[in-house]
Write a protein that holds these residues in place. Structure first.
Motif, PDB file in Angstrom:
ATOM      1  N   ILE A  19     -45.045   3.753  72.677  1.00 40.47           N
ATOM      2  CA  ILE A  19     -45.187   2.297  72.610  1.00 40.47           C
ATOM      3  C   ILE A  19     -45.311   1.791  71.183  1.00 40.47           C
ATOM      4  O   ILE A  19     -45.225   0.596  70.943  1.00 40.47           O
ATOM      5  CB  ILE A  19     -46.397   1.790  73.436  1.00 40.47           C
ATOM      6  CG1 ILE A  19     -47.706   2.288  72.837  1.00 40.47           C
ATOM      7  CG2 ILE A  19     -46.272   2.185  74.882  1.00 40.47           C
ATOM      8  CD1 ILE A  19     -48.872   1.466  73.324  1.00 40.47           C
ATOM      9  N   ARG A  20     -45.524   2.672  70.224  1.00 36.28           N
ATOM     10  CA  ARG A  20     -45.648   2.232  68.827  1.00 36.28           C
ATOM     11  C   ARG A  20     -44.293   2.138  68.145  1.00 36.28           C
ATOM     12  O   ARG A  20     -44.011   1.174  67.451  1.00 36.28           O
ATOM     13  CB  ARG A  20     -46.532   3.199  68.036  1.00 36.28           C
ATOM     14  CG  ARG A  20     -47.954   3.260  68.528  1.00 36.28           C
ATOM     15  CD  ARG A  20     -48.776   2.100  68.038  1.00 36.28           C
ATOM     16  NE  ARG A  20     -49.219   2.277  66.661  1.00 36.28           N
ATOM     17  CZ  ARG A  20     -50.097   1.481  66.071  1.00 36.28           C
ATOM     18  NH1 ARG A  20     -50.630   0.479  66.735  1.00 36.28           N
ATOM     19  NH2 ARG A  20     -50.438   1.667  64.831  1.00 36.28           N
ATOM     20  N   CYS A  21     -43.456   3.170  68.279  1.00 35.42           N
ATOM     21  CA  CYS A  21     -42.181   3.187  67.559  1.00 35.42           C
ATOM     22  C   CYS A  21     -41.000   2.972  68.495  1.00 35.42           C
ATOM     23  O   CYS A  21     -39.865   2.865  68.046  1.00 35.42           O
ATOM     24  CB  CYS A  21     -42.025   4.484  66.780  1.00 35.42           C
ATOM     25  SG  CYS A  21     -42.014   5.959  67.809  1.00 35.42           S
ATOM     26  N   LEU A  22     -41.277   2.915  69.797  1.00 28.86           N
ATOM     27  CA  LEU A  22     -40.248   2.685  70.811  1.00 28.86           C
ATOM     28  C   LEU A  22     -39.176   3.770  70.824  1.00 28.86           C
ATOM     29  O   LEU A  22     -38.065   3.532  71.270  1.00 28.86           O
ATOM     30  CB  LEU A  22     -39.597   1.302  70.638  1.00 28.86           C
ATOM     31  CG  LEU A  22     -40.560   0.108  70.658  1.00 28.86           C
ATOM     32  CD1 LEU A  22     -39.806  -1.198  70.510  1.00 28.86           C
ATOM     33  CD2 LEU A  22     -41.401   0.090  71.939  1.00 28.86           C
ATOM     34  N   GLU A  23     -39.520   4.950  70.331  1.00 29.57           N
ATOM     35  CA  GLU A  23     -38.589   6.067  70.415  1.00 29.57           C
ATOM     36  C   GLU A  23     -38.926   6.885  71.652  1.00 29.57           C
ATOM     37  O   GLU A  23     -40.084   7.044  71.999  1.00 29.57           O
ATOM     38  CB  GLU A  23     -38.678   6.936  69.157  1.00 29.57           C
ATOM     39  CG  GLU A  23     -37.943   6.313  67.983  1.00 29.57           C
ATOM     40  CD  GLU A  23     -38.205   7.054  66.682  1.00 29.57           C
ATOM     41  OE1 GLU A  23     -38.541   8.251  66.743  1.00 29.57           O
ATOM     42  OE2 GLU A  23     -38.082   6.421  65.618  1.00 29.57           O
ATOM     43  N   VAL A  24     -37.896   7.402  72.292  1.00 27.37           N
ATOM     44  CA  VAL A  24     -38.111   8.206  73.489  1.00 27.37           C
ATOM     45  C   VAL A  24     -38.498   9.620  73.070  1.00 27.37           C
ATOM     46  O   VAL A  24     -37.831  10.239  72.254  1.00 27.37           O
ATOM     47  CB  VAL A  24     -36.838   8.225  74.360  1.00 27.37           C
ATOM     48  CG1 VAL A  24     -37.030   9.128  75.571  1.00 27.37           C
ATOM     49  CG2 VAL A  24     -36.499   6.801  74.797  1.00 27.37           C
TER      50      VAL A  24
END
Ligand code: ZN
Length: 125
Positions: A19-24
């Motif tokens: 949820i911080r960097c929106l990377e999977v």
């Protein structure tokens, strides 16, 4: 912990978006708040700066107090300098923990996300 024990990770698929960097990321890389390893490290670094700011302000207050109220003699000035430095150091530790705790508590979304390059953002025409 045994593998059969239910854990919070079972509620999520194998791949989850941080949820911080929106990377999977793989779910094993994320913690309970769905922060990935890198985002936790970045939050700690940032908290470290807040910690030093707090520590230095606190040390400045202590220095002013010592200077104006205690009025040290030249004989023991080294001891007072050590006191001020110790205050800055301890204050920075305390400030860092508090700042990190606040960041964890607020749990702001996508603060470390990199915005898409111009023109590639969805819905932009
Ligand atoms: Zn992340």
């Amino acid at each position: 912990m045994s593998r059969n024990e239910p854990s919070w990770r079972d509620r999520y698929p194998d791949e989850v978006t941080c949820i911080r960097c929106l990377e999977v990321k793989d779910v094993m890389e994320l913690d309970r708040l769905l922060w990935c390893e890198r985002c936790r490290r970045r939050a700690r670094d940032r908290a470290g700066w807040w910690g030093w700011l707090f520590g230095l302000i606190l040390a400045a207050c202590v220095a002013v107090y010592i200077w104006l109220v205690i009025r040290p003699t030249d004989l023991v000035i080294g001891g007072w300098i050590a006191t001020v430095l110790a205050t800055a150091w301890l204050g920075s530790k305390l400030g860092r923990e508090v700042a990190y705790g606040v960041m964890r508590f607020k749990n702001s979304k996508a603060v470390d996300a990199v915005p898409p390059p111009p023109g590639e953002a969805p819905g932009e025409d």
